[in-house]
Design an enzyme around this catalytic site. Structure first.
Site, mmCIF file in Angstrom:
data_model
loop_
_atom_site.group_PDB
_atom_site.id
_atom_site.type_symbol
_atom_site.label_atom_id
_atom_site.label_comp_id
_atom_site.label_asym_id
_atom_site.label_seq_id
_atom_site.Cartn_x
_atom_site.Cartn_y
_atom_site.Cartn_z
ATOM 1 N N HIS B 80 0.849 -1.200 0.000
ATOM 2 C CA HIS B 80 0.000 0.000 0.000
ATOM 3 C C HIS B 80 0.885 1.250 0.000
ATOM 4 O O HIS B 80 0.710 2.148 -0.832
ATOM 5 C CB HIS B 80 -0.940 0.009 1.203
ATOM 6 C CG HIS B 80 -1.612 1.334 1.425
ATOM 7 N ND1 HIS B 80 -2.559 1.826 0.564
ATOM 8 C CD2 HIS B 80 -1.449 2.282 2.383
ATOM 9 C CE1 HIS B 80 -2.965 3.019 0.991
ATOM 10 N NE2 HIS B 80 -2.290 3.321 2.096
ATOM 11 N N ASP B 109 7.944 20.104 -27.432
ATOM 12 C CA ASP B 109 8.091 18.824 -26.741
ATOM 13 C C ASP B 109 9.129 19.027 -25.658
ATOM 14 O O ASP B 109 9.592 20.151 -25.452
ATOM 15 C CB ASP B 109 8.514 17.701 -27.707
ATOM 16 C CG ASP B 109 8.015 16.337 -27.231
ATOM 17 O OD1 ASP B 109 8.087 16.068 -26.025
ATOM 18 O OD2 ASP B 109 7.540 15.540 -28.062
ATOM 19 N N TRP B 144 7.523 0.141 3.491
ATOM 20 C CA TRP B 144 7.993 0.881 2.306
ATOM 21 C C TRP B 144 9.388 1.417 2.526
ATOM 22 O O TRP B 144 10.098 1.757 1.584
ATOM 23 C CB TRP B 144 7.023 2.009 1.942
ATOM 24 C CG TRP B 144 7.243 3.313 2.648
ATOM 25 C CD1 TRP B 144 6.776 3.654 3.869
ATOM 26 C CD2 TRP B 144 8.007 4.427 2.189
ATOM 27 N NE1 TRP B 144 7.195 4.918 4.203
ATOM 28 C CE2 TRP B 144 7.957 5.425 3.187
ATOM 29 C CE3 TRP B 144 8.729 4.713 1.022
ATOM 30 C CZ2 TRP B 144 8.604 6.661 3.067
ATOM 31 C CZ3 TRP B 144 9.372 5.948 0.919
ATOM 32 C CH2 TRP B 144 9.295 6.902 1.935
ATOM 33 N N SER B 174 14.066 5.358 -13.761
ATOM 34 C CA SER B 174 13.045 6.116 -14.486
ATOM 35 C C SER B 174 13.008 7.559 -14.005
ATOM 36 O O SER B 174 13.017 8.502 -14.805
ATOM 37 C CB SER B 174 11.686 5.446 -14.281
ATOM 38 O OG SER B 174 10.657 6.332 -14.581
ATOM 39 N N SER B 175 13.004 7.737 -12.678
ATOM 40 C CA SER B 175 12.905 9.092 -12.131
ATOM 41 C C SER B 175 14.138 9.917 -12.467
ATOM 42 O O SER B 175 14.037 11.111 -12.754
ATOM 43 C CB SER B 175 12.742 9.034 -10.616
ATOM 44 O OG SER B 175 11.528 8.440 -10.296
ATOM 45 N N HIS B 258 13.440 12.032 2.925
ATOM 46 C CA HIS B 258 12.807 13.309 3.204
ATOM 47 C C HIS B 258 12.677 14.206 1.976
ATOM 48 O O HIS B 258 11.599 14.750 1.744
ATOM 49 C CB HIS B 258 13.381 14.048 4.409
ATOM 50 C CG HIS B 258 12.324 14.956 4.940
ATOM 51 N ND1 HIS B 258 11.370 14.536 5.815
ATOM 52 C CD2 HIS B 258 11.975 16.202 4.591
ATOM 53 C CE1 HIS B 258 10.494 15.503 6.005
ATOM 54 N NE2 HIS B 258 10.836 16.530 5.270
ATOM 55 N N GLU B 260 12.214 13.099 -0.771
ATOM 56 C CA GLU B 260 11.115 12.415 -1.461
ATOM 57 C C GLU B 260 9.755 12.966 -1.034
ATOM 58 O O GLU B 260 8.846 13.113 -1.840
ATOM 59 C CB GLU B 260 11.206 10.907 -1.179
ATOM 60 C CG GLU B 260 9.989 10.088 -1.595
ATOM 61 C CD GLU B 260 9.882 9.893 -3.092
ATOM 62 O OE1 GLU B 260 10.845 10.224 -3.807
ATOM 63 O OE2 GLU B 260 8.830 9.406 -3.547
ATOM 64 N N TYR B 262 9.090 15.931 -0.293
ATOM 65 C CA TYR B 262 8.847 17.166 -1.035
ATOM 66 C C TYR B 262 8.662 16.902 -2.521
ATOM 67 O O TYR B 262 7.977 17.658 -3.210
ATOM 68 C CB TYR B 262 9.961 18.179 -0.750
ATOM 69 C CG TYR B 262 9.920 18.569 0.701
ATOM 70 C CD1 TYR B 262 8.884 19.366 1.166
ATOM 71 C CD2 TYR B 262 10.826 18.069 1.614
ATOM 72 C CE1 TYR B 262 8.771 19.675 2.498
ATOM 73 C CE2 TYR B 262 10.723 18.372 2.964
ATOM 74 C CZ TYR B 262 9.693 19.175 3.404
ATOM 75 O OH TYR B 262 9.572 19.454 4.723
ATOM 76 N N SER B 273 -1.541 26.123 -6.919
ATOM 77 C CA SER B 273 -1.162 27.520 -7.166
ATOM 78 C C SER B 273 -1.596 27.971 -8.552
ATOM 79 O O SER B 273 -1.645 29.171 -8.827
ATOM 80 C CB SER B 273 0.351 27.705 -7.028
ATOM 81 O OG SER B 273 0.767 27.313 -5.752
ATOM 82 N N HIS B 307 15.081 13.550 11.451
ATOM 83 C CA HIS B 307 13.911 13.637 12.334
ATOM 84 C C HIS B 307 13.033 12.398 12.202
ATOM 85 O O HIS B 307 12.118 12.212 12.987
ATOM 86 C CB HIS B 307 13.113 14.935 12.112
ATOM 87 C CG HIS B 307 12.401 15.034 10.797
ATOM 88 N ND1 HIS B 307 12.159 16.221 10.173
ATOM 89 C CD2 HIS B 307 11.877 14.100 9.984
ATOM 90 C CE1 HIS B 307 11.504 16.010 9.054
ATOM 91 N NE2 HIS B 307 11.329 14.736 8.910
ATOM 92 N N HIS B 308 13.330 11.550 11.213
ATOM 93 C CA HIS B 308 12.628 10.268 11.136
ATOM 94 C C HIS B 308 13.250 9.251 12.083
ATOM 95 O O HIS B 308 12.775 8.136 12.190
ATOM 96 C CB HIS B 308 12.697 9.705 9.712
ATOM 97 C CG HIS B 308 11.985 10.558 8.701
ATOM 98 N ND1 HIS B 308 10.690 10.346 8.325
ATOM 99 C CD2 HIS B 308 12.391 11.648 8.009
ATOM 100 C CE1 HIS B 308 10.325 11.257 7.433
ATOM 101 N NE2 HIS B 308 11.341 12.063 7.227
ATOM 102 N N THR B 333 6.891 26.626 4.236
ATOM 103 C CA THR B 333 5.644 25.926 3.956
ATOM 104 C C THR B 333 4.465 26.748 4.446
ATOM 105 O O THR B 333 3.450 26.900 3.745
ATOM 106 C CB THR B 333 5.659 24.542 4.643
ATOM 107 O OG1 THR B 333 6.954 23.971 4.467
ATOM 108 C CG2 THR B 333 4.638 23.632 4.037
ATOM 109 N N LYS B 336 3.594 29.549 2.157
ATOM 110 C CA LYS B 336 2.763 29.152 1.022
ATOM 111 C C LYS B 336 1.286 29.143 1.408
ATOM 112 O O LYS B 336 0.430 29.631 0.670
ATOM 113 C CB LYS B 336 3.181 27.773 0.515
ATOM 114 C CG LYS B 336 4.441 27.817 -0.323
ATOM 115 C CD LYS B 336 4.675 26.478 -0.999
ATOM 116 C CE LYS B 336 5.868 26.535 -1.918
ATOM 117 N NZ LYS B 336 5.696 27.438 -3.048
ATOM 118 N N ARG B 455 1.847 1.325 15.048
ATOM 119 C CA ARG B 455 1.692 1.082 13.616
ATOM 120 C C ARG B 455 1.981 -0.377 13.300
ATOM 121 O O ARG B 455 2.641 -1.062 14.057
ATOM 122 C CB ARG B 455 2.728 1.900 12.830
ATOM 123 C CG ARG B 455 2.543 3.347 12.828
ATOM 124 C CD ARG B 455 3.774 4.026 12.247
ATOM 125 N NE ARG B 455 3.874 3.844 10.802
ATOM 126 C CZ ARG B 455 4.822 4.395 10.046
ATOM 127 N NH1 ARG B 455 5.747 5.142 10.603
ATOM 128 N NH2 ARG B 455 4.858 4.195 8.750
#
Lengths: 118, 656, 212
Positions: B80, B109, B144, B174-175, B258, B260, B262, B273, B307-308, B333, B336, B455
């Site tokens: 998931h 293109d 994950w 790919s990315s 992290h 990621e 963002y 926006s 911080h994780h 943040t 925004k 969890r």
């Protein structure tokens, strides 16, 4: 990141500027001098490696780091002609390089040999 | 207000195999088709990932759930998370990057159309690879984040994590390829006059995202390569008995993980926006600040990863540093959020479906952001970490943030992509079901978490203070399931029967809305010259942009109040002349525009790459173990040959 | 592979900056590689001195159960030689690029070949180093040093290999139809990649080989 300088594209905005940058390429002579400097610095690096008293001293690691950083910078500036090329390329390279170095240093602080433990 | 035109644009009837049928998709190098492929694939995986979530919620709806086994539960929550992050939100972002960036910057293109096709095919094959574990009954089951050493061969035998490790490796390629492509595209294919500070804000946020992609993915590539080598070749990177550090994976993973986060949220920020100014009839408040805060978020995103990991005991210095940087990143943040509110303030608001989703993002992301600040403090985090409080937090950020933004973008740009509007009534039903369902599903998790529910547990005992919360969450998930069906129905149905959109159904400001919907393959018959940040409003509603700098007059007229401007800035686009009526559009050939030749070679190269990794996983199979090296080498050979065939063939048909 | 296309497409297409797409992309790629090698180097340095068993890079080790003694494993003289070869290959590479810019068909071939040859020689040194380490009892599975050393230098070697293949491809094209000044961009791209691989080695040589 180019994004840091939203207006900077004016410096390479036209074909003319880009071509001008192409023409400022270093010459044969520069290349030879650069090669010679790289060679000499490498010889110095290996040479001091064989001086036990210097290896034991506190200066050894910083001196090596400075010398190799110098070699790194010379190759990037002259052989990769970053010194002469569009500023954009400098941003594309230097910004990630700084993040990369920051990552190495902070990981070493966190749990490498220079870890800070309270 | 908007000129809605009765007839869809007419294009020449497709006749070659490259223009219609399956082949037109397999061989396409058109960024608009590739964008659609990403979109459809991501929606398919959204259904799969959503189904996994529903099973999880059914299992947890009451104490001692019996629906699935512990092993199956581990696979479900792992897949998931993996699916929603790597196979839904990221490709949804990629769908919008592909479809919109060339249109928004006035290009025909992307910079490397074939590399773009390669990125998509590698993504698709990687996604299938990741999910192939289900077929052999061994889907990934290590979360994950796949914490090594728990995911090494010793503690995770079986093929499960092999699929994850290799699948992620493929997806990363790919990315990366897409990142280099879009960085180049945005730098180098902006239409004349489109300075960086005239760029549409979605393109800006995408630009920042591409840098995060190309700087964060190498780190996970290294971490995953270590794990792959440990699992397949017996190296020691995560072998604790050999002296390995159990934190190495965590540090490398979150160094990627992290940024990621963002990567997942910035494209959604960009989409809302775009949406908010249009339906507020006001330019985006503080455009430059929005740009700078996006850059700052991207930059600070590399300095908060630990911080994780507060719970692993890094010591007070590291904890303090990362606590402070985490609090710092809340500032851009928050900027925004306030800018969006200020954009809406005093505007003439129209509550269309995309606008509702955009407002939904502001509300829900703020909740997720605030719970995020709560666990930026290490002592508080120690109470919250690994509980459902965290689950609540990141679902508010990722569902309430990223997905709401993506839905807003989908409703907003669907008419540009298909030529028809999505149904507003169904759209509003979808929004309200989603909004209610999402809050029912995830808000109670805050309380379950603070009451101590951990969890990743597949069962819990009654009367621990979590029963009601879980039941409500499950009902919320069911409502979200219904909402998703409404969305799919709307998405499919509107393709045929939606109202014809015309060029600019919303009264938007940016140049993609000057094009017919859907745009011709070459996008712009003549590359437009950009004179402002809001070219269409300059032309159609100049009072809206009178006090905005970066319009031709605006630069020296920042003191003029709204409506006080008389001169009309003219938009020097090709479409002005036939804005009012749709005519038949000539083909690229008739206009003498050189477009890239469709080619299947990127697909072939991506197949070679995947076969190579398939060879690796055979090494752990029971029946085909001896084949692993031949298959791997065959994949490499096929990849190299396809790559050479691709690189040595010209991009465009030879002419002159 | 019958028709090798000439420099195509980009001359008549508008670009915002006037720079070639591919050059922007390769600089972005090189930036990305900084993080790739940064992570590999970090891992090596973090694991330095943490191996439970030898052999070790800079000091001798005696196996307590067998009594067998392993000398310090890194061979500085040999690696200094290979470092020198790689440094010189960078000189050859700039000369190859300069020759193509001048339109000098003869020297473009000579310097491209010299660069490829120097790259191949470096790989030869590395193959020699790896095999002798294995003979001395160090494999990627032996200890943390083995894992992190082989993977870091192995990835660098893989980059050199890709560069040699790229150089040979350019050389092939040069023989087939000649590289003209208009093709200089193709050589430039290869050169940027090649020099970057060289600077990575400058970092590796100091951080892994010389600093003890």
């Amino acid at each position: 990141m180019a994004a840091d300088h939203p207006h900077s594209q004016t410096t390479y905005d036209t074909h003319g500027d880009a071509h001008a940058a192409e023409h400022k390429h270093p010459t044969w002579k520069t290349y030879k001098w650069v090669a010679l400097i790289l060679f000499v610095v490498t010889v110095v690096e290996v040479w001091i490696y064989y001086i036990p008293s210097f290896v034991a001293s506190r200066a050894f690691v910083p001196v090596l780091l400075v010398l190799s950083a110098a070699k790194f910078a010379i190759v990037v500036a002259f052989y990769m002609h970053l010194k002469y090329d569009a500023k954009l390329f400098r941003a594309l390279f230097v910004f990630p390089l700084l993040i990369g170095v920051a990552v190495i240093v902070s990981l070493l602080f966190l749990f490498g040999q220079i870890a800070v433990r309270a | 207000m908007a000129t809605t035109v009765a007839a869809p644009p007419r294009y020449a009837v497709p006749h070659t195999k490259y223009e219609r049928g399956l082949w037109s998709w397999l061989a396409t190098v058109d960024h608009k088709k590739i964008g659609q492929l990403y979109l459809y694939t991501a929606i398919a995986f959204f259904l799969i990932g959503g189904l996994e979530a529903l099973i999880i919620r059914e299992q947890l709806k009451g104490p001692n759930g019996q629906l699935v086994s512990a092993e199956m539960y581990n696979q479900l929550f792992t897949m998931h998370g993996t699916t929603m992050i790597f196979l839904v939100i990221m490709p949804m972002g990629a769908a919008f990057f592909n479809y919109l960036i060339p249109l928004q910057i006035g290009a025909r293109d992307v910079a490397f159309p074939r590399l773009n096709a390669f990125s998509y095919w590698v993504f698709l094959l990687g996604a299938l690879f990741m999910n192939a574990g289900w077929i052999v009954g061994a889907a990934p089951d290590g979360g994950w984040f796949a914490y090594a050493p728990l995911t090494t061969q010793q503690f995770s035998p079986g093929l499960n994590m092999d699929f994850w490790v290799i699948g992620l490796q493929i997806l990363g390629l790919s990315s990366l390829a897409a990142g280099f492509n879009f960085i180049t595209t945005i730098i180098n294919l902006r239409a004349p006059g489109m300075h960086f500070m005239r760029m549409p804000i979605f393109t800006w946020m995408s630009f920042v995202t591409q840098f995060l992609l190309v700087l964060a993915f190498p780190i996970i590539t290294v971490a995953v390569t270590f794990l792959m080598l440990d699992r397949f070749f017996g190296t020691n990177f995560y072998t604790i008995t050999a002296g390995a550090d159990p934190l190495l994976w965590q540090h490398l993973f979150w160094l990627f993980g992290h940024p990621e986060v963002y990567i997942l949220i910035l494209p959604a920020f960009g989409l809302v926006s775009e949406v908010l100014p249009v339906f507020s009839r006001k330019p985006l408040f503080g455009y430059p600040v929005m740009v700078y805060s996006g850059i700052l978020i991207g930059f600070l995103g590399f300095g908060v990863w630990a911080h994780h990991m507060f719970a692993v005991g890094m010591g007070p210095i590291a904890d303090s540093v990362f606590g402070v940087t985490t609090m710092l990143i809340a500032i851009p943040t928050g900027v925004k959020i306030f800018n969006w509110l200020a954009t809406m303030h005093g505007g003439s608001l129209r509550f269309t479906t995309p606008m509702l989703f955009a407002i939904g993002l502001i509300a829900l992301f703020t909740i997720g952001g605030i719970s995020g600040i709560m666990h930026s403090s290490p002592p508080a985090d120690l109470q919250q970490t690994d509980t459902y409080f965290i689950v609540a937090h990141f679902h508010y950020v990722l569902f309430g943030g990223s997905m709401m933004g993506i839905f807003a973008g989908t409703y907003f740009f669907y008419p540009k992509i298909t030529g028809r509007l999505m149904d507003e009534r169904l759209g509003k039903i979808h929004f309200w079901l989603t909004f209610v369902g999402m809050n029912l599903a995830f808000f109670p998790m805050h309380f379950a978490g603070l009451n101590g529910m951990p969890r990743r547990i597949y069962q819990y005992q009654a009367n621990q203070g979590w029963d009601i919360e879980n039941l409500v969450s499950t009902w919320g998930a069911r409502i979200l399931g219904v909402a998703t069906l409404v969305f799919i129905w709307n998405f499919v149905k509107s393709r045929r029967s939606g109202a014809v959109a015309g060029r600019d159904p919303w009264g938007a400001a940016t140049i993609e809305w000057t094009l017919p919907s859907p745009p011709p393959e070459y996008n712009y018959a003549v590359i437009p010259t950009i004179t402002s940040r809001y070219p269409l409003w300059d032309a159609k509603s100049p009072e809206l942009t009178a006090d905005v700098p970066h319009t031709p007059e605006g630069e020296k007229r920042t003191d003029v109040s709204v409506g006080g401007k008389e001169t009309h800035a003219s938009f020097k686009g090709p479409s002005d002349t036939h804005m009012a009526s749709e005519v038949a559009h000539p083909s690229a050939k008739e206009l003498g525009i050189a477009m890239p030749t469709p080619t299947i070679k990127p697909l072939l190269a991506s197949i070679g790459l995947t076969v190579m990794f398939l060879g690796l996983i055979l090494k752990h199979s029971v029946n085909y173990q001896s084949l692993w090296l031949p298959v791997l080498l065959a994949g490499v050979a096929f990849f190299v040959v396809s790559l050479y065939a691709w690189l040595l063939s010209p991009l465009e048909p030879e002419h002159h | 592979m019958t028709a090798i296309p000439h420099e195509h497409g980009h001359a008549h297409h508008y670009t915002t900056t006037g720079l070639d797409h591919r050059k922007i992309a390769i600089w972005a790629f090189i930036g990305s590689e900084c993080l790739f090698f940064g992570s590999l180097i970090s891992t090596y340095l973090i694991y330095k001195g943490r191996s439970v068993v030898g052999p070790f890079p800079h000091e001798a080790w005696t196996n307590p159960s067998t009594g067998q003694t392993f000398p310090a494993i890194l061979d500085i003289p040999v690696t200094s030689a290979s470092t020198f070869v790689l440094l010189m290959s960078s000189l050859f590479m700039v000369l190859a690029h300069a020759s193509v810019v001048r339109g000098d068909r003869k020297y473009s071939k000579i310097w491209l070949a010299a660069t490829a040859l120097a790259g191949a020689t470096f790989l030869g040194f590395q193959a020699f180093e790896f095999t002798s380490f294995v003979h001395e009892g160090l494999t990627p599975r032996t200890n943390l040093f083995g894992s992190s050393f082989f993977i870091l230098t192995g990835f660098h070697g893989a980059h050199v290999t890709a560069g040699v293949i790229w150089l040979i491809t350019l050389l092939f094209i040069d023989f087939r139809r000649g590289l003209r000044p208009a093709d200089a961009i193709n050589v430039d791209l290869c050169a940027l990649y090649w020099h970057f691989v060289d600077v990575v080695w400058i970092a590796i040589f100091t951080l892994i080989y010389l600093i003890q």
